[in-house]
Design an enzyme around this catalytic site. Structure first.
Site, PDB file in Angstrom:
ATOM      1  N   SER A  67     -16.660  27.749  -3.860  1.00  0.00           N
ATOM      2  CA  SER A  67     -15.777  27.888  -5.197  1.00  0.00           C
ATOM      3  C   SER A  67     -16.659  28.239  -6.545  1.00  0.00           C
ATOM      4  O   SER A  67     -17.172  29.079  -6.632  1.00  0.00           O
ATOM      5  CB  SER A  67     -14.855  26.717  -5.059  1.00  0.00           C
ATOM      6  OG  SER A  67     -13.710  26.679  -5.982  1.00  0.00           O
TER       7      SER A  67
ATOM      8  N   LYS B 167     -15.449  30.902  -0.653  1.00  0.00           N
ATOM      9  CA  LYS B 167     -13.887  30.418  -1.089  1.00  0.00           C
ATOM     10  C   LYS B 167     -13.833  31.122  -2.492  1.00  0.00           C
ATOM     11  O   LYS B 167     -14.109  30.868  -3.428  1.00  0.00           O
ATOM     12  CB  LYS B 167     -14.060  29.071  -1.374  1.00  0.00           C
ATOM     13  CG  LYS B 167     -12.600  28.324  -1.878  1.00  0.00           C
ATOM     14  CD  LYS B 167     -12.608  26.946  -1.995  1.00  0.00           C
ATOM     15  CE  LYS B 167     -11.226  26.444  -2.327  1.00  0.00           C
ATOM     16  NZ  LYS B 167     -10.826  26.938  -3.935  1.00  0.00           N
TER      17      LYS B 167
ATOM     18  N   ASP C 285     -24.735  38.726 -10.025  1.00  0.00           N
ATOM     19  CA  ASP C 285     -24.277  40.168 -10.637  1.00  0.00           C
ATOM     20  C   ASP C 285     -24.724  40.511 -12.037  1.00  0.00           C
ATOM     21  O   ASP C 285     -24.815  41.631 -12.267  1.00  0.00           O
ATOM     22  CB  ASP C 285     -22.745  39.669 -10.870  1.00  0.00           C
ATOM     23  CG  ASP C 285     -22.107  39.905  -9.379  1.00  0.00           C
ATOM     24  OD1 ASP C 285     -22.779  40.023  -8.505  1.00  0.00           O
ATOM     25  OD2 ASP C 285     -20.884  39.764  -9.392  1.00  0.00           O
TER      26      ASP C 285
END
Length: 570
Positions: free
Chosen positions: A293, A318, A304
Site C-alpha cells: 500500500s 496492494k 518511477d
C-alpha cells in the site's frame, strides 16, 4: 437537407433510448437492493420469533456483515462502535493503555512484549508474565480481547495488575498508570559505515512523514551522505503521509499518485505540496513481500521518478485505496473505493478480487498479462504485481517447522526459561546462541510433545486419493512409497535441516527480551544480505548511477547473454 434531418432524429432517438435504458438499469438496481434488504429483515424476524433456541442478534448480524464483506476483498471492513478504537489505532498509531502486546499461551493471557519506555515496561512487566487479576477481577479464564479491553482506559488512571512470573512461586501485584500510547513509526535510525544514514520506517500513521523528516535531518546532521530507507514489513497506512514522504526527496509540484474509482467526483491526483528536504542525496529503498500500500507508493514513486534505487524482493501488490464511512449507532465501514496509479501510470495491484476462481480463491495477475510502463529516464517497469526491485535478491524460504515452533509458542516458552538463567547478553549485533544452547532447545521441543503438519505430507495424502480414484496407485506404488518415506516428518532431521532459520528466530526472541524491537532490528541487520547489498550500491557510485539508467536498446536480455556464453565456452 432531408437526410441531415433524418440523421439528427435518428441520433436523438438513439440518445433517448440509451438514457432510458440507463434509467431502467438504475431503477432495477435500486429495486434489487430494497428487495434483498426486505428479505433479510424478514429472515431475521422469523429467526428471532421461531428459532428453537435464543439467538444473539448482534453476533449474528455482525457475523453476516463480516462474511458478506469477505466476498469482496480483505480490506473492506466493518467496525462496530465497540471496535472503533481499533480503527483509530490503525490510522493514528495511538491508544490509551499500558503499552504491551498480550497473547494467549498455555490456557492463560500473558504479556508477549512490553514496549520500551511505556507503562508496562516502566512497571517491570516481562514477556511471559501471566495476567491473573485486573483491579481485583479474576482474569484467569478471560480471553485476549476481554483482557485488552480492561487494560485500556483513560490516560492518567491507574490499574492494579496481579501477575504470575515464570520461575517464581509467589504472585506479584503491580500498580500501572495508563498513558496515551503513541507508537513511533521509526523503529531505529543511525549512521552506519561512517556516512550511510539508515532508518526503518514501520507504518504510515498520522504525522509519520514529519517523523521521517526529523529522522533524515538528524541523520544528515550526524554526517550521513546517503540514505537507506527500510520499508520491509511496512503494511502501509495513510496515503497523504506516503505522498509527504516522497515530497522530502523530490521537488514541489510532482505528481506522485492518482486514485480512480466508481465515484468520479472522488478521483484525485496527489501532487507534492512543499519544498523538498534534499533532492540530491543518494537513496536506496528496501522492500519485501510485507511492503504494501503506502509503502509501495513511496518505493514505486521514487522508482518511477528515478530518485532512488529499490533493493530487496517484490512487494505485496496492494494498489487499492480505502475510505472510512460513518454508519448509524457509532459504527464505521472502511470501503475500497478506488485503485491508485503511481507516476509512470501503472497500478501495482497484484490480486484481481473481481474475478475469483470457482473455489473462491484469488490468483495473482500472471506476469504475461502485465503491461510495460516507463520511468522518467525510460527504464521499463511493469504493473499488476507489486513493485519489482531494481536489484532483486532471492528470499530464502525456511521449513514449515519454524512456523509451527513459533505459533505454538515453543520458542517463546524456551526463551522465557532461558532468560531466567541469563541476566545479560552481548550487544544485539554480536549476540549468537551456542550449539550447546541449541541442543538444549532440541531437548525442550521433544519434552513438549511437539507435533506439526507438513504441507508436503498433506499434499501427498491428496495425491494418494487422486491416484486411487484414477487407478494409478498400483502402477506407481513403489515410487509413491519412496516419495512418502522421503517427505515423512522427522523431528530430529528437520531440527537439524532448518537449524539456521530456527536459531535465528530464537536469537531474535532472546534479543527482544533485553533490547526490545530496536535490538532485534540491529541483530537482524548484522547478517542481512539485502542491507549489505544496499551499502554496496551506495558505496559504488557507478553501480548506483547505472541502476537508475535505462538499458541500451541493443543490449539483449540477460538470459540470452548467458546462453551465448554457455554455447561459446562449452
Amino acid at each position: 437537407m432531408r437526410k441531415s434531418i433524418l440523421f439528427v432524429l435518428l441520433a436523438l432517438t438513439v440518445m433517448h433510448t440509451s438514457a432510458q435504458n440507463q434509467a431502467d438499469d438504475k431503477n432495477r438496481r435500486y429495486f434489487d437492493i430494497n428487495k434483498n434488504i426486505d428479505i433479510f429483515n424478514s429472515v431475521l424476524r422469523e429467526l428471532d420469533m421461531f428459532y428453537v433456541d435464543s439467538i444473539e442478534v448482534d453476533k449474528l448480524i455482525q457475523g453476516t456483515i463480516v462474511n458478506m464483506l469477505a466476498r469482496l476483498d480483505p480490506y473492506t471492513e466493518y467496525y462496530p462502535e465497540e471496535s472503533m478504537g481499533d480503527l483509530k489505532f490503525l490510522t493514528t498509531g495511538e491508544y490509551a493503555g499500558i503499552g504491551a502486546i498480550i497473547s494467549y499461551n498455555n490456557g492463560q493471557v500473558v504479556i508477549n512484549e512490553p514496549y520500551e519506555g511505556l507503562p508496562a515496561d516502566k512497571a517491570g512487566l516481562k514477556a511471559g508474565d501471566a495476567i491473573l487479576e485486573i483491579d481485583g477481577d479474576d482474569m484467569r479464564k478471560a480471553n485476549v480481547k476481554e483482557v485488552s479491553e480492561r487494560l485500556k482506559g483513560t490516560p492518567g488512571t491507574t490499574l492494579k495488575l496481579k501477575i504470575k512470573r515464570p520461575g517464581e512461586k509467589s504472585e506479584r501485584t503491580l500498580t500501572i498508570f495508563r498513558e496515551k500510547i503513541e507508537m513511533d513509526p521509526v523503529t531505529y535510525a543511525g549512521v552506519m559505515n561512517d556516512s550511510i544514514g539508515y532508518f526503518h520506517f514501520g507504518s504510515f500513521t498520522t504525522k509519520s512523514s514529519e517523523r521521517v523528516k526529523e529522522t533524515v535531518t538528524d541523520l544528515k546532521n550526524k554526517g550521513a551522505k546517503s540514505l537507506i530507507m527500510d520499508l520491509r514489513g511496512n503494511g502501509g497506512g495513510i496515503l497523504d503521509e506516503a505522498v509527504n514522504v516522497v515530497n522530502l526527496f523530490v521537488p514541489k509540484g510532482e505528481e506522485i499518485v492518482a486514485t480512480k474509482g466508481k465515484v468520479k467526483q472522488w478521483d484525485r491526483v496527489y501532487y507534492t505540496q512543499n519544498q523538498s528536504l534534499d533532492e540530491i542525496i543518494p537513496i536506496v529503498v528496501l522492500i519485501d513481500t510485507g511492503s504494501a500500500s503506502a509503502s509501495e507508493i513511496v518505493a514505486g514513486g521514487l522508482q518511477d521518478l528515478d530518485r532512488a534505487v529499490v533493493v530487496g524482493n517484490r512487494s505485496f501488490g496492494k494498489g487499492l485505496v480505502q475510505t472510512p464511512r460513518d454508519l448509524p449507532y457509532g459504527g464505521n465501514i472502511k470501503i475500497t473505493t478506488s485503485k491508485y496509479y503511481i507516476p509512470s501510470g501503472r497500478c501495482i495491484q497484484a490480486l484481481d478480487y473481481s474475478h475469483r476462481n470457482p473455489d473462491g480463491s484469488v490468483a495473482r495477475v500472471p506476469d504475461s498479462l502485465t503491461n510495460v510502463f516507463k520511468t522518467r529516464s525510460g527504464r521499463h517497469v511493469r504493473d499488476g504485481g507489486g513493485i519489482t526491485p531494481d536489484i532483486t535478491l532471492p528470499q530464502e524460504s525456511g521449513g514449515t517447522i519454524a512456523y509451527y515452533l513459533m505459533t505454538q509458542n515453543i520458542i517463546f516458552d524456551y526463551v522465557t526459561e532461558w532468560v531466567q538463567k541469563n541476566k545479560e547478553i552481548a550487544p544485539p549485533e554480536q549476540f549468537r546462541i551456542s550449539d550447546t544452547d541449541y541442543e538444549s532447545f532440541k531437548q525442550f521441543v521433544k519434552s513438549r510433545n511437539f507435533e506439526y503438519d507438513k504441507i508436503s505430507e498433506q499434499s501427498l495424502k491428496q495425491l494418494k486419493s487422486v491416484m486411487e480414484f484414477e487407478g494409478y496407485l498400483n502402477v506407481a506404488s513403489d515410487e509413491f512409497k519412496a516419495l512418502e518415506a522421503k517427505l515423512h516428518p522427522n523431528l530430529d532431521n528437520d531440527l537439524e535441516l532448518f537449524k539456521g532459520d530456527i536459531k535465528s528466530m530464537i536469537e531474535s526472541e532472546i534479543v527482544q527480551r533485553y533490547y526490545y524491537k530496536k535490538g532485534v532490528l540491529l541483530h537482524q541487520l548484522s547478517r542481512d544480505k539485502v542491507f549489505e547489498k544496499a551499502v554496496e550500491v551506495l558505496k559504488d557510485r557507478d553501480m548506483y548511477q547505472s541502476a537508475l539508467k535505462p538499458l541500451p536498446a541493443n543490449v539483449p536480455p540477460a538470459k540470452e547473454i548467458k546462453e551465448k556464453l554457455k554455447n561459446q565456452y562449452s
